[in-house]
Write a protein that holds these residues in place. Structure first.
Motif, PDB file in Angstrom:
ATOM      1  N   ARG A 189       0.836  -1.201   0.000  1.00 54.48           N
ATOM      2  CA  ARG A 189       0.000   0.000   0.000  1.00 54.48           C
ATOM      3  C   ARG A 189       0.871   1.251   0.000  1.00 54.48           C
ATOM      4  NH1 ARG A 189      -3.248  -3.323   3.436  1.00 54.48           N
ATOM      5  NH2 ARG A 189      -5.052  -3.944   2.204  1.00 54.48           N
ATOM      6  N   GLY A 190       1.973   1.191   0.789  1.00 51.84           N
ATOM      7  CA  GLY A 190       2.886   2.337   0.841  1.00 51.84           C
ATOM      8  C   GLY A 190       3.453   2.643  -0.533  1.00 51.84           C
ATOM      9  N   LEU A 191       3.898   1.609  -1.244  1.00 48.05           N
ATOM     10  CA  LEU A 191       4.492   1.809  -2.576  1.00 48.05           C
ATOM     11  C   LEU A 191       3.458   2.375  -3.548  1.00 48.05           C
ATOM     12  CD1 LEU A 191       6.612  -1.446  -3.147  1.00 48.05           C
ATOM     13  CD2 LEU A 191       7.464   0.884  -2.852  1.00 48.05           C
ATOM     14  N   ILE A 192       2.253   1.806  -3.507  1.00 52.84           N
ATOM     15  CA  ILE A 192       1.218   2.256  -4.444  1.00 52.84           C
ATOM     16  C   ILE A 192       0.792   3.686  -4.111  1.00 52.84           C
ATOM     17  CG2 ILE A 192      -1.139   1.820  -5.252  1.00 52.84           C
ATOM     18  CD1 ILE A 192      -0.509  -1.213  -4.761  1.00 52.84           C
ATOM     19  N   ASN A 193       0.677   3.978  -2.800  1.00 50.86           N
ATOM     20  CA  ASN A 193       0.363   5.349  -2.386  1.00 50.86           C
ATOM     21  C   ASN A 193       1.397   6.333  -2.916  1.00 50.86           C
ATOM     22  OD1 ASN A 193      -1.834   4.519  -0.972  1.00 50.86           O
ATOM     23  ND2 ASN A 193      -0.896   4.639   1.053  1.00 50.86           N
ATOM     24  N   ALA A 194       2.664   5.891  -2.909  1.00 53.38           N
ATOM     25  CA  ALA A 194       3.736   6.795  -3.326  1.00 53.38           C
ATOM     26  C   ALA A 194       3.779   6.934  -4.838  1.00 53.38           C
ATOM     27  CB  ALA A 194       5.070   6.285  -2.798  1.00 53.38           C
TER      28      ALA A 194
END
Lengths: 319, 387
Positions: free
Chosen positions: B228-233
């Motif tokens: 989720r962190g990667l996709i959010n970024a």
């Protein structure tokens, strides 16, 4: 713009905060009736495992299966809370001891783990996942899109629950009775309110909501079962009730704060800011301790204290 | 689960204790004039009795990760040798129980034991079971500096597979960014992450490659949090090196193309599955079983990847059709070179993230430089956690 760190943190914080919020709302009801239930973690795990089991084994359209799974998780956790209700209300056992026993009994190395093994749930991806809804097609609206209009259904349901509890506790006759039972059971009894019935009902509803919160982990966040998947969320929920001074709005706001903290590490790391992962794993619990310290020593204690009869068994003969 | 090369903190204490215990045992053995490493060669067994083979797993064999890949190898062994062998398997969570399990298998006459990845070697010292062949995934000498003569090991280094995956990911991302989740910052996870980044840069030199490490192999929710962190970024396609398919679920939920790893994980999020870097451990297990059967078993160490045929590149994803024909051809060509051993992902000029020149034009990293990798390549956004 919607990819900005702050917006994504708030959106993800709401997402991760929701299961804690729902469980804490349930605990709030039980505590408002004067029963402290430290078994939230165990009840959440029971809800998580049963909801996942049902979602794997029941076939049907996605939405319907998810609804049945969440309800089954709620029922399982309510059944566990019935043990606590019987022990503390009928037998008038010590609420702290009974609640702790409940968490150990149903917890990561207990019944929930056994059910997971029994149904061979570990390691299998779920068949039904609750995805985010694109509400009114507004998910790409600047700022509010990802935060408000693109969350899974349980997030919106948690808002309805919070408002309903606020309305019920503060604006209805039954809510008044509930407060009386929690603050002064003798007076409530004298008014003709059944203390036993109120306490049973609210402990059971509290258990059911803990189960719904638990199901969020296996149906929404992970879509998989592993032992102890809630990893302490039940304990955070207990702290949230205190942090929120037993008010639903406070529970929601506090839960989102914890949610943001839970999401912080992964979001920073993906943007090239690397701090030791252990720091982020520990942060929610550090925050819990800090909050409890502030609240217990605090300025609002006199006005916003716990229900007066919280933790005290009630017996009509004064026994 | 478990490619733990170097484990920090708590485990080293456990390893220390076990090492002390091992030393005590060795001392006792020495006093009685016995040799702990004796009898590690062939095993005398009656021609008629089937060879007893055991597989010891760390997680459920349907974890869609290492255990599943290994279980597929077990099924291959059973299919090939049939009644010549008698096979059992057991799931034992990491811990001192591993030793108990191995002891009881040895007592029951099992002569060839396959141990899953790294964590089991924290507890099981093969040197204590002379006469039994032990195949330990990624043996790195936790209990004993050198590998005992009754032990074999294999290392899967999938930098080449992830190079191809990076090419595919860079060609389908809609954000100009791709991301990869590493488990623990060990050399082969870094090599795989770098392979992914270099492949992506080969297709699009301006691509942003995000790298994040969870310091955890097993937790699905931690890996999903990282996804989720990667996709959010802003990552528009993701790959992961952790166990299980959790990040794939998250990607599918958000409609982001994803790369599977170790086993066929397509089912958890088929609609945005792009490609996979899949293992085939069967040839390794067949070799060990064959040698044990014929009495020619010898200790060996295998470093395997696409060149050895133990890793394949899966192009069956629903989104594979979105990879442009030109990139598909480039991937196919590169794959041929990797499989024939004519190319490696790490050919010069190769720069580290800091800008330091690692390998000049015309030179490639040798296998030791790959297995000792401790840096990220230029253009990767992210840092290697300490410890």
């Amino acid at each position: 713009m919607n990819r900005g760190l702050v917006i994504q943190l708030i959106a993800t914080g709401i997402f991760y905060g929701t299961p804690m919020a729902i469980a804490a709302l349930g605990e709030l009801l039980a505590e408002r009736s004067g029963v402290l239930n430290l078994g939230v973690e165990g009840m959440m795990l029971m809800g998580a495992v049963v909801a996942f089991w049902v979602s794997r084994d029941v076939s049907g359209p996605n939405g319907l299966v998810l609804i049945i799974a969440v309800l089954a998780g709620a029922a399982a956790a309510a059944a566990v809370s019935l043990i606590h209700a019987f022990m503390t209300i009928t037998l008038r056992a010590n609420q702290v001891v009974s609640g702790l026993a409940l968490t150990i009994f149903a917890g990561a190395t207990g019944l929930s783990s056994y059910v997971g093994d029994l149904a061979n749930l570990g390691g299998n991806p779920g068949r039904h996942i609750m995805n985010a809804i694109n509400v009114f097609g507004l998910k790409d609206v600047p700022i509010l899109g990802p935060i408000i209009f693109n969350q899974p259904a349980l997030v919106y349901i948690s808002w309805v629950i919070a408002f309903a509890i606020y309305w019920y506790v503060n604006k209805t006759r039954q809510g008044l009775h509930l407060r009386a039972v929690g603050e002064n059971p003798e007076a409530a009894d004298a008014m003709g309110v059944s203390v036993t019935r109120y306490r049973y009902a609210h402990v059971l509803i509290g258990g059911a909501l803990a189960g719904v919160g638990g199901s969020f982990y296996t149906l929404v966040i992970s879509s998989e079962w592993t032992d102890g998947i809630t990893s302490g969320a039940g304990w955070i929920a207990l702290a949230l009730v205190i942090l929120a001074f037993w008010r639903p709005a406070g529970v929601i706001a506090g839960a989102y704060l914890f949610g943001v903290v839970s999401a912080l590490g992964a979001n920073l790391s993906a943007r090239g800011v690397q701090l030791p992962p252990e720091v982020f794993s520990a942060l929610p619990y550090v925050l819990t301790i800090a909050v409890l310290a502030i609240v217990s020593s605090g300025w609002g204690r006199g006005r916003f204290g716990a229900p007066a009869a919280l933790g005290v068994p009630y017996a009509r003969d004064g026994g | 689960m478990s490619k733990h090369w170097k484990r920090a903190g708590g485990s080293s204490r456990a390893a220390g204790l076990t090492a002390t215990a091992a030393m005590l045992v060795a001392l006792v053995v020495a006093v009685f004039g016995l040799s702990a490493s004796a009898g590690a060669s062939t095993t005398g067994r009656a021609a008629s009795a089937p060879l007893k083979v055991a597989f010891l797993y760390e997680n459920a064999t349907n974890d869609l990760g290492w255990d599943t890949a290994m279980y597929e190898g077990q099924q291959g062994v059973v299919a090939k040798f049939g009644s010549k062998i008698s096979v059992t398997d057991k799931v034992v969570p990491d811990g001192p129980e591993d030793v108990t399990a191995v002891k009881s298998l040895v007592a029951a006459g099992y002569k060839l034991i396959f141990l899953t990845a790294f964590n089991q070697q924290l507890y099981v010292n093969p040197a204590k079971f002379p006469g039994v062949h032990i195949v330990q995934a990624e043996y790195v000498g936790i209990l004993d500096k050198k590998m005992p003569s009754n032990t074999s090991t294999y290392f899967t280094v999938d930098a080449d597979g992830f190079y191809l995956a990076g090419m595919a990911a860079a060609s389908v991302t809609k954000t100009g960014q791709v991301g990869i989740i590493c488990g623990e910052p060990i050399s082969d996870n870094l090599a795989e992450s770098n392979g992914f980044a270099l492949g992506a840069q080969a297709v699009n030199p301006a691509i942003k490659v995000r790298f994040t490490c969870t310091n955890n192999w097993d937790s699905v929710s931690i890996a999903q949090n990282a996804a989720r962190g990667l996709i959010n970024a802003g990552a528009g396609a993701i790959a992961f090196l952790t166990t299980g398919a959790g990040p794939g679920q998250v990607a599918a939920e958000k409609g982001i193309p994803w790369i599977g790893y170790q086993t066929q994980q397509k089912a958890v999020g088929a609609k945005s599955y792009l490609a996979g870097v899949l293992w085939n451990l069967k040839p390794l297990f067949l070799k060990d079983t064959q040698q044990a059967l014929s009495g020619t078993w010898m200790s060996h160490t295998d470093y395997v990847s696409m060149t050895e045929g133990t890793t394949s590149f899966d192009e069956s994803g629903a989104l594979w059709k979105e990879v442009p024909a030109k990139v598909k051809a480039e991937i196919a060509a590169k794959q041929k070179l990797f499989e024939s051993g004519k190319a490696t992902p790490f050919s010069g000029p190769l720069y580290a993230q800091s800008g330091k020149l690692i390998s000049k034009t015309g030179y490639a990293l040798d296998s030791t430089q790959v297995t000792d990798m401790n840096f990220l390549v230029k253009g990767v956004i992210g840092t290697i956690p300490k410890g």
